[in-house]
Design a protein around this motif. Structure first.
Motif, short mmCIF file in Angstrom:
data_model
loop_
_atom_site.label_atom_id
_atom_site.label_comp_id
_atom_site.label_asym_id
_atom_site.label_seq_id
_atom_site.Cartn_x
_atom_site.Cartn_y
_atom_site.Cartn_z
N GLN A 4 4.80 6.20 7.25
CA GLN A 4 5.08 5.97 8.66
C GLN A 4 3.87 6.32 9.53
OE1 GLN A 4 7.97 8.50 10.84
NE2 GLN A 4 8.94 6.55 11.29
N SER A 5 3.30 7.51 9.27
CA SER A 5 2.15 7.91 10.08
C SER A 5 1.21 8.83 9.30
CB SER A 5 2.62 8.62 11.35
OG SER A 5 3.34 9.78 11.00
N ILE A 6 -0.02 8.86 9.74
CA ILE A 6 -1.03 9.75 9.13
C ILE A 6 -1.77 10.45 10.26
CG2 ILE A 6 -3.09 9.88 7.68
CD1 ILE A 6 -2.24 7.31 6.31
N ASP A 7 -1.85 11.77 10.17
CA ASP A 7 -2.63 12.49 11.18
C ASP A 7 -3.64 13.39 10.48
OD1 ASP A 7 -3.53 13.18 13.64
OD2 ASP A 7 -1.62 13.95 14.39
N ALA A 8 -4.66 13.80 11.20
CA ALA A 8 -5.71 14.64 10.61
C ALA A 8 -6.15 15.70 11.61
CB ALA A 8 -6.88 13.77 10.20
N PHE A 9 -6.62 16.83 11.07
CA PHE A 9 -6.98 17.98 11.90
C PHE A 9 -8.23 18.64 11.33
CE2 PHE A 9 -2.49 17.46 11.12
CZ PHE A 9 -1.99 17.18 12.38
N GLN A 79 -0.31 2.16 7.33
CA GLN A 79 1.07 2.25 7.82
C GLN A 79 1.94 1.17 7.16
OE1 GLN A 79 1.86 1.34 11.91
NE2 GLN A 79 3.40 2.97 12.08
N GLY A 80 3.11 1.59 6.65
CA GLY A 80 4.02 0.63 6.02
C GLY A 80 3.79 0.44 4.53
N MET A 81 2.66 0.94 4.01
CA MET A 81 2.41 0.79 2.56
C MET A 81 3.32 1.72 1.75
SD MET A 81 -1.72 0.38 2.03
CE MET A 81 -1.69 -0.08 0.29
N ALA A 82 3.62 1.31 0.51
CA ALA A 82 4.44 2.15 -0.38
C ALA A 82 3.60 3.34 -0.82
CB ALA A 82 4.88 1.35 -1.59
#
Ligand SMILES: O=C(O)[C@@H](CO)OP(=O)(O)O
Ligand SMILES: [Mg+2]
Length: 427
Positions: A4-9, A79-82
């Protein structure tokens, strides 16, 4: 199980330098994270770690560019990939980056995402990471390679040789490899205190020495082995990481501490001499990553009794490993996730090494995090060996301890073959 989402810090590694943390969230709410390590004695053929500003000014620069690449380019593309199709995810990362060495997006960006996706997939399936990565086939607990003394780029050149390590050849269990090495580590601390040579800890937790030569560490190590009640050459053996690319100026190898320098063939003689003089079972990067003639000659002469590991030589790069196998340059490959920048490519490198009848050694970096991913990777691939630096630092202990947890989780399926591993290369 789609992304759904990817975030980075930006977080900080064990040297206090900035690095990348990635969090992947799936449509069903399950998450997974990946924390990226960082090397100091990096090989020139490694995938590029993207840092902000001019790298020559200060090596611990911030990583906001890599983070922006994850948020702005990688997240929308994935986004949306399995999430369970790690090969497709990693393939997409390679394609998106579009360079040979991940220099556009940064290997620290691609690796963080790849690790976080693998974790999220394991979490979504409700299985431990090693089970997920190894498709249930990974059951071999590693024989550890543990640092007692640090040097080179990890201890401000207190000695020229980077790592003096111990391999507990006589250990019957994984736990025993820790116990034996732990005893020697503490004995070495006592020996150094007695000699007035103890000044602290190097980057990976090994003792930071104040030695007068590159042979004094051998004396200290062997004395520590005796003091701990073991026999060198039988219960335990010495392992070295020479990190020789850092000693080579393109023509000669320099041991500054000793005030000596060598032609490649003289340095090869010295390495062979050390292997005869000391109970050495394994030696990593004895030569520079361009000095193929020395690698070949050395492996021919000692490769039937000494593990010859290529780190900077191969940089976990399939094409370089293939060339090494074709030309018999070594008999073992150091495996580091961030040298290549995705989990799938790392696993392919391990597979290629094993198919050639060589031994992989899964390795941490000198700048590490609290992520124990490599403990799972080592077991998942039945790699058989793990190198994480020393004890006495939590970013190291988290990996050694994780294997104990994996052992418990495997239960009766857990296997440990110890030094029998070397029969594969010694015949
Ligand atoms: O040379 C090595 O094998 C590693 C780990 O010891 O060091 P660095 O991560 O600094 O490259
Ligand atoms: Mg190395």
């Amino acid at each position: 199980m789609n992304i759904q989402s990817i975030d980075a810090f930006q977080i900080y590694d064990s040297r206090g330098f900035p690095t990348v943390e990635v969090e992947v969230t799936l449509e069903n709410g399950v998450t997974g994270s990946g924390l990226v390590p960082s090397g100091a004695s990096t090989g020139q053929f490694e995938a590029l770690e993207l840092r902000d500003g001019d790298k020559s000014v200060f090596r611990g620069k911030s990583v906001f560019k890599a983070i922006a690449n994850i948020r702005g380019e990688i997240a929308p593309a994935l986004q949306g990939m399995a999430v369970t199709d790690l090969k497709a995810i990693d393939g997409k990362l390679v394609e998106l980056d579009g360079t040979e060495n991940k220099s556009r997006l940064g290997a620290n960006a691609t690796l963080g995402v790849s690790m976080a996706c693998a974790r999220a997939a394991a979490n979504a399936r409700g299985v431990p990471l090693y089970e997920y990565l190894g498709k249930g086939q990974g059951t071999l607990l590693p024989l550890n390679e543990i640092q007692i003394l640090g040097g080179g780029a990890h201890a401000d050149w207190a000695i020229d040789i980077q790592d003096f390590l111990i391999i507990a050849m006589g250990a019957k269990t994984y736990e025993e490899t820790l116990e034996m090495t732990f005893n020697i580590y503490h004995a070495a601390g006592e020996v150094m205190k007695g000699r007035g040579k103890s000044v602290g800890l190097a980057d990976e937790g090994g003792w930071w020495p104040a030695f007068d030569s590159n042979e004094e560490p051998f004396e200290v190590l062997l004395e520590a082995v005796r003091l701990a009640g073991y026999e060198a050459g039988k219960d335990v053996a010495i392992s070295l990481d020479i990190a020789a690319s850092d000693l080579y100026d393109g023509e000669r190898y320099h041991l500054k501490k000793d005030g000596t320098s060598f032609t490649p063939s003289e340095f090869c003689d010295l390495m062979i001499e050390w292997c005869e003089k000391y109970p050495i079972i394994s030696i990593e990067d004895p030569f520079a990553d361009t000095d193929f003639d020395s690698w070949k000659r050395f492996t021919e002469e000692v490769g039937k009794r000494v593990q010859v590991i290529g780190d900077d030589l191969f940089t976990t790069n399939i094409a370089r490993i293939e060339n090494g196998i074709d030309n018999q340059l070594a008999n073992s490959v150091l495996i580091k996730l961030n040298q290549i920048g995705t989990v799938s490519e790392t696993m392919a490198a391990i597979e290629m090494t094993q198919k050639a009848g060589w031994l992989p050694v899964v390795s941490a970096r000198s700048g590490e995090t609290e992520d124990a991913f490599i403990a799972h990777l080592a077991v998942a691939t039945n790699a058989g060996q793990l190198k994480v630096g020393s004890f006495a630092r939590s970013e190291r202990m988290v990996k050694w301890n994780e294997v104990l947890r994996i052992e418990r989780s495997l239960g009766k399926r857990a296997r440990f073959v110890g030094a029998e591993l070397y029969q594969t290369i010694f015949g």
